[in-house]
Design an enzyme around this catalytic site. Structure first.
Site, mmCIF file in Angstrom:
data_model
loop_
_atom_site.group_PDB
_atom_site.id
_atom_site.type_symbol
_atom_site.label_atom_id
_atom_site.label_comp_id
_atom_site.label_asym_id
_atom_site.label_seq_id
_atom_site.Cartn_x
_atom_site.Cartn_y
_atom_site.Cartn_z
ATOM 1 N N ASP A 222 -1.749 5.234 2.778
ATOM 2 C CA ASP A 222 -0.617 4.754 1.990
ATOM 3 C C ASP A 222 -1.117 3.854 0.863
ATOM 4 O O ASP A 222 -2.202 3.285 0.938
ATOM 5 C CB ASP A 222 0.346 3.950 2.878
ATOM 6 C CG ASP A 222 1.088 4.852 3.861
ATOM 7 O OD1 ASP A 222 1.183 6.063 3.590
ATOM 8 O OD2 ASP A 222 1.556 4.344 4.894
ATOM 9 N N TYR A 288 -7.383 2.790 12.957
ATOM 10 C CA TYR A 288 -6.635 1.882 12.081
ATOM 11 C C TYR A 288 -6.686 0.453 12.613
ATOM 12 O O TYR A 288 -6.808 0.244 13.832
ATOM 13 C CB TYR A 288 -5.148 2.269 12.043
ATOM 14 C CG TYR A 288 -4.862 3.644 11.522
ATOM 15 C CD1 TYR A 288 -4.606 3.850 10.165
ATOM 16 C CD2 TYR A 288 -4.819 4.750 12.378
ATOM 17 C CE1 TYR A 288 -4.320 5.119 9.678
ATOM 18 C CE2 TYR A 288 -4.534 6.022 11.902
ATOM 19 C CZ TYR A 288 -4.283 6.198 10.549
ATOM 20 O OH TYR A 288 -3.998 7.452 10.073
ATOM 21 N N TYR A 362 2.037 9.157 12.225
ATOM 22 C CA TYR A 362 2.545 8.095 11.357
ATOM 23 C C TYR A 362 2.455 6.772 12.115
ATOM 24 O O TYR A 362 3.182 6.553 13.094
ATOM 25 C CB TYR A 362 3.988 8.370 10.948
ATOM 26 C CG TYR A 362 4.142 9.564 10.035
ATOM 27 C CD1 TYR A 362 3.782 9.465 8.689
ATOM 28 C CD2 TYR A 362 4.633 10.776 10.500
ATOM 29 C CE1 TYR A 362 3.922 10.552 7.833
ATOM 30 C CE2 TYR A 362 4.777 11.864 9.653
ATOM 31 C CZ TYR A 362 4.423 11.749 8.313
ATOM 32 O OH TYR A 362 4.565 12.822 7.485
#
Ligand SMILES: [Zn+2]
Ligand SMILES: [Zn+2]
Length: 402
Positions: A222, A288, A362
């Protein structure tokens, strides 16, 4: 003295080059018209000017006019291997004549290609190849005599880190003017002044003397996410490069000095790597770091419990998130969170999770639950609202590309 040639020249007006093409395979394997000198005077007397030739319509000779324009253009390019392609008008079908007279013929196409091939090779000290040329010279005789040059792109494989938030991976047209240029985007047509693509491609384009490039990432993060750790694989394609061989150490240094993007493991690659990184990206697993903020404070037991739940694989059902629903089909996707753990507690309402997830999951929605569209979620586990306030990609599995 060749009776077949004699018959042909009795029946049709032939130029030197066309007669030469006709005896190509019978005298020597060379470019056709050079054999003309070997011919008997009786045939030479019958040859006509190029413009009157009923076989090639003068095209072979006329094509050479383009050299005055072509050579200065080639002079600006670096190339070692080249190929010549020829486009002919549809009405040049007189090759049939040669079949009729039993002559093996070097076609008009091949004759023109040879004429140019030999001249380019001599002038620019380069090699004629059939496959993988640096440039392809197209001689187009369909209407006017024109030329075109197709230049093979250069490809660079590497990995990038994005060190600041707010930079998209690729160019993004201005939402006000849709890329036409307006006051707000300072007439750049771009929504964002900086992009990973722009920062990485500019110094390479300068070295290659090119105006166009294309950036192929193995997936994308993103805009507001950092890309850290080992970096994300990419292929930078430099289109129409005038220069092909250069030292790109300085280009890498200038990218790395921007403080916004860093590149590593940069090397020259071929086109096939675009497919490779594109096909590796959808299911390549990622690691992440996500900063989570809760709507109420959590005690140690609750956090320990949350940490425990991350020890095993979680199967997510993710309906297309609301934030991307305008550009993605509305589907429910099965994705896996392989594991997660709390790596840092910031205060009583926020902490950092390290999450190892399947490609395409996501993460922001795994944390928030996206109003019940993603099940389960950190929000559900904690029984309160949970928001992802910062998201960084630490690792993209490169699946052995490097
Ligand atoms: Zn001719
Ligand atoms: Zn604009």
């Amino acid at each position: 003295m060749n009776p077949k040639i004699n018959q042909l020249t009795d029946d049709y007006k032939c130029c030197k080059r066309c007669i030469g093409r006709g005896i190509y395979s019978e005298i020597e394997k060379n470019i056709g018209f050079t054999n003309y000198n070997e011919l008997h005077d009786s045939i030479k007397n019958k040859t006509v000017d190029h413009d009157e030739c009923e076989i090639c319509m003068g095209l072979i000779d006329n094509s050479l006019q383009v050299i005055d324009r072509l050579f200065p253009a080639l002079n600006k390019l670096e190339f070692k291997k080249f190929l010549v392609g020829v486009k002919l008008p549809g009405n040049i079908d007189n090759e049939l004549l040669y079949t009729k007279y039993g002559l093996q013929v070097l076609s008009v196409k091949q004759t023109v290609a040879n004429e140019f091939g030999i001249r380019i090779k001599d002038k620019f000290e380069c090699e004629i190849v059939k496959e993988d040329p640096d440039i392809t010279v197209i001689i187009d005789l369909q209407k006017k005599t024109r030329y075109d040059i197709q230049i093979k792109s250069l490809y660079f494989l590497g990995k990038y880190q994005k060190l600041v938030r707010g930079i998209p991976q690729t160019k993004w047209p201005c939402s006000g003017c849709k890329g036409r240029g307006c006051f707000e985007c300072e007439n750049t047509g771009q929504q964002y002044k900086f992009t990973v693509e722009g920062i990485v491609s500019e110094p390479f384009k300068k070295l290659a003397v090119s105006n166009f490039s294309s950036f192929h990432g193995a997936g994308r993060e993103d805009i507001d996410a950092l890309m850290l750790g080992t970096g994300r694989p990419f292929v930078l394609e430099i289109k129409n490069p005038a220069q092909r061989s250069f030292d790109f150490t300085d280009a890498i240094n200038s990218i790395n000095n921007t403080g916004k993007v860093r590149v590593s493991d940069v090397r020259i690659c071929d086109k096939s790597y675009i497919k490779l990184i594109k096909s590796s990206s959808p299911d390549a697993s990622k690691v992440y770091h996500a900063t989570v903020t809760l709507s109420k404070s959590a005690n140690e037991d609750e956090l320990n419990n949350l940490d425990m739940l991350g020890n095993q694989t979680i199967c997510l059902k993710q309906r297309t998130p609301q934030r991307v629903s305008h550009r993605r089909a509305d589907l429910i996707r099965d994705k896996k969170i392989f594991s997660y753990r709390i790596i840092e507690i910031i205060d009583e309402v926020s902490f950092i999770l390290e999450i190892h997830a399947q490609g395409g999951a996501y993460i922001k929605e795994f944390i928030s639950g996206d109003n019940g569209r993603t099940i389960p979620s950190i929000s559900e586990f904690m029984n309160c609202e949970a928001t992802c306030t910062a998201l960084d990609v630490i690792k993209v599995d490169d699946k052995g590309i490097f």
